[in-house]
Design an enzyme around this catalytic site. Structure first.
Site, PDB file in Angstrom:
ATOM      1  N   LYS A 157     -33.994  84.388 -55.886  1.00  0.00           N
ATOM      2  CA  LYS A 157     -33.184  83.196 -55.597  1.00  0.00           C
ATOM      3  C   LYS A 157     -32.811  83.227 -54.115  1.00  0.00           C
ATOM      4  CE  LYS A 157     -30.097  81.229 -58.510  1.00  0.00           C
ATOM      5  NZ  LYS A 157     -30.639  80.080 -59.209  1.00  0.00           N
TER       6      LYS A 157
HETATM    7  N1  PPE Z   1     -35.161  77.408 -61.925  1.00  0.00           N
HETATM    8  C1  PPE Z   1     -34.511  77.174 -60.759  1.00  0.00           C
HETATM    9  C2  PPE Z   1     -35.291  76.698 -59.606  1.00  0.00           C
HETATM   10  C3  PPE Z   1     -33.130  77.410 -60.682  1.00  0.00           C
HETATM   11  O1  PPE Z   1     -32.506  77.193 -59.518  1.00  0.00           O
HETATM   12  C4  PPE Z   1     -32.434  77.840 -61.823  1.00  0.00           C
HETATM   13  C5  PPE Z   1     -30.956  78.061 -61.773  1.00  0.00           C
HETATM   14  C6  PPE Z   1     -33.149  78.074 -63.012  1.00  0.00           C
HETATM   15  C7  PPE Z   1     -34.519  77.839 -63.026  1.00  0.00           C
HETATM   16  C8  PPE Z   1     -32.485  78.605 -64.263  1.00  0.00           C
HETATM   17  O2  PPE Z   1     -32.114  79.946 -64.113  1.00  0.00           O
HETATM   18  P1  PPE Z   1     -30.857  80.571 -64.881  1.00  0.00           P
HETATM   19  O3  PPE Z   1     -29.635  80.000 -64.275  1.00  0.00           O
HETATM   20  O4  PPE Z   1     -30.999  82.030 -64.677  1.00  0.00           O
HETATM   21  O5  PPE Z   1     -30.993  80.192 -66.320  1.00  0.00           O
HETATM   22  N2  PPE Z   1     -30.253  77.211 -60.891  1.00  0.00           N
HETATM   23  C9  PPE Z   1     -28.954  77.615 -60.400  1.00  0.00           C
HETATM   24  C10 PPE Z   1     -28.540  76.835 -59.177  1.00  0.00           C
HETATM   25  C11 PPE Z   1     -28.064  75.459 -59.333  1.00  0.00           C
HETATM   26  C12 PPE Z   1     -27.532  74.880 -58.025  1.00  0.00           C
HETATM   27  O6  PPE Z   1     -27.529  73.654 -57.903  1.00  0.00           O
HETATM   28  O7  PPE Z   1     -27.086  75.615 -57.133  1.00  0.00           O
HETATM   29  C13 PPE Z   1     -27.939  77.643 -61.538  1.00  0.00           C
HETATM   30  O8  PPE Z   1     -28.118  76.999 -62.565  1.00  0.00           O
HETATM   31  O9  PPE Z   1     -26.944  78.351 -61.377  1.00  0.00           O
END
Ligand code: PPE
Length: 312
Positions: A157
């Site tokens: 991330k």
């Molecule tokens: N793909 C992406 C690109 C992504 O950013 C997230 C989380 C996910 C999948 C899902 O991952 P998880 O949270 O581990 O289930 N996105 C984060 C950021 C959002 C933001 O706007 O900042 C989040 O949901 O915390």
């Protein structure tokens, strides 16, 4: 995003003083890595959902990014998250740990700057809208391609990666949709700008394989919960038209939680509303995060209930 305190390198700093210099390298080049974590009110106090897995992913992101040394251990960071929630007297909140390159000369070598760590927590409501949770959201397939694994790191991330998401999200919202679906460099469905994506077809659920996506912790939770319900889960490449003709589509992420999709590119998905499998998984997800599921003890990290003081 307001709160009383933000944890910065070991200290809880008042919100208004949690600032960085304009020449911080992270600000110029996106040299940061972050996490998004949710804490839920379980009825017997607040609890953080899969805290250890999030901190582990944060440290893995740092490792993949090539930050030589993080000055805190995983356990110290878990404790810092608990402290931040407690200090802000929050019961339900979103937590944003960030490791960013600070205090160095501007330049493109991360070894020249020092990694600093901050943790903020605030109340963050539904990410894709309250109505979306029950009625479903509308998606557009983006003309912006998801990052090629040799262009950036798909598992980490990294703050700078999110320019790719921001381009797709902004375009989709300006076109009147709620969120964008991003295709990988080979043209298969990857994920949304801030969520992973699933489709339901003939009683089984399908989701893209891990290579080109951020492997979401919510995605893992949904797969586990589906398997607990004896719903087959298949990880395989998905084409855009497989989405159009799916019985159901839903997206999931920490911020978004579990959200049904009712339309993609002006095509109704299934009946054009939340489908039965999505509804069942969504209900089980919310039960679990609020402490009422079979998986709750394994996935929830209780924190000491905040002592609310009135009238300060
Ligand atoms: N793909 C992406 C690109 C992504 O950013 C997230 C989380 C996910 C999948 C899902 O991952 P998880 O949270 O581990 O289930 N996105 C984060 C950021 C959002 C933001 O706007 O900042 C989040 O949901 O915390």
């Amino acid at each position: 995003m307001n709160s009383d305190y933000i944890w910065m390198d070991g200290e809880l700093v008042p919100y208004s003083q949690a600032t960085v210099h304009v020449l911080t390298p992270a600000l110029h080049y996106g040299l940061g890595i972050f996490e998004g974590i949710r804490c839920y009110d379980t009825g017997s106090g607040p609890a953080v959902f899969r805290l250890r897995e999030h901190i582990e992913r944060l440290l893995n992101s740092a490792h993949a990014f090539g930050i030589a040394e993080i000055p805190y251990s995983g356990e110290q960071l878990c404790e810092a998250v608990r402290q931040t929630i407690h200090a802000n007297q929050l019961t339900e909140c979103y937590v944003r740990p960030l490791i960013y390159m600070a205090d160095g000369p501007l330049g493109l070598n991360i070894d020249a700057s020092r990694p600093a760590v901050s943790i903020a927590a605030w109340k963050w409501g539904t990410y894709l809208g309250e109505k979306g949770l029950t009625e479903g959201v509308r998606l557009a397939i983006s003309s912006i391609t998801r990052l090629h694994p040799n262009v950036s790191l798909t598992k980490a991330k990294v703050s700078g990666n999110y320019v790719n998401s921001v381009l797709a999200k902004t375009l989709a919202v300006r076109m009147g949709f709620d969120e964008a679906v991003m295709l990988d460099p080979a043209g298969y469905v990857a994920e949304c700008t801030g969520e992973n994506l699933f489709l339901v077809r003939d009683g089984a659920i399908y989701t893209p394989p891990r290579a080109a996506i951020l492997v979401g912790i919510t995605r893992d939770a949904v797969i586990t919960l589906a398997q607990d319900l004896n719903i087959p889960v298949i990880e395989e490449q998905i084409s855009r038209d497989q989405l159009y003709i799916a019985d159901e589509v839903f997206v999931c992420g920490t911020a978004a939680e579990v959200v049904p999709v009712r339309e993609i590119d002006f095509r109704e998905i299934g009946e054009g509303r939340r489908g039965p499998v999505t509804k069942q998984l969504q209900a089980l997800f919310f039960e679990t995060v609020r402490g009422k599921g079979k998986r709750s003890p394994e996935w929830l990290d209780p924190i000491e209930a905040p002592e609310f003081s009135i009238g300060i």
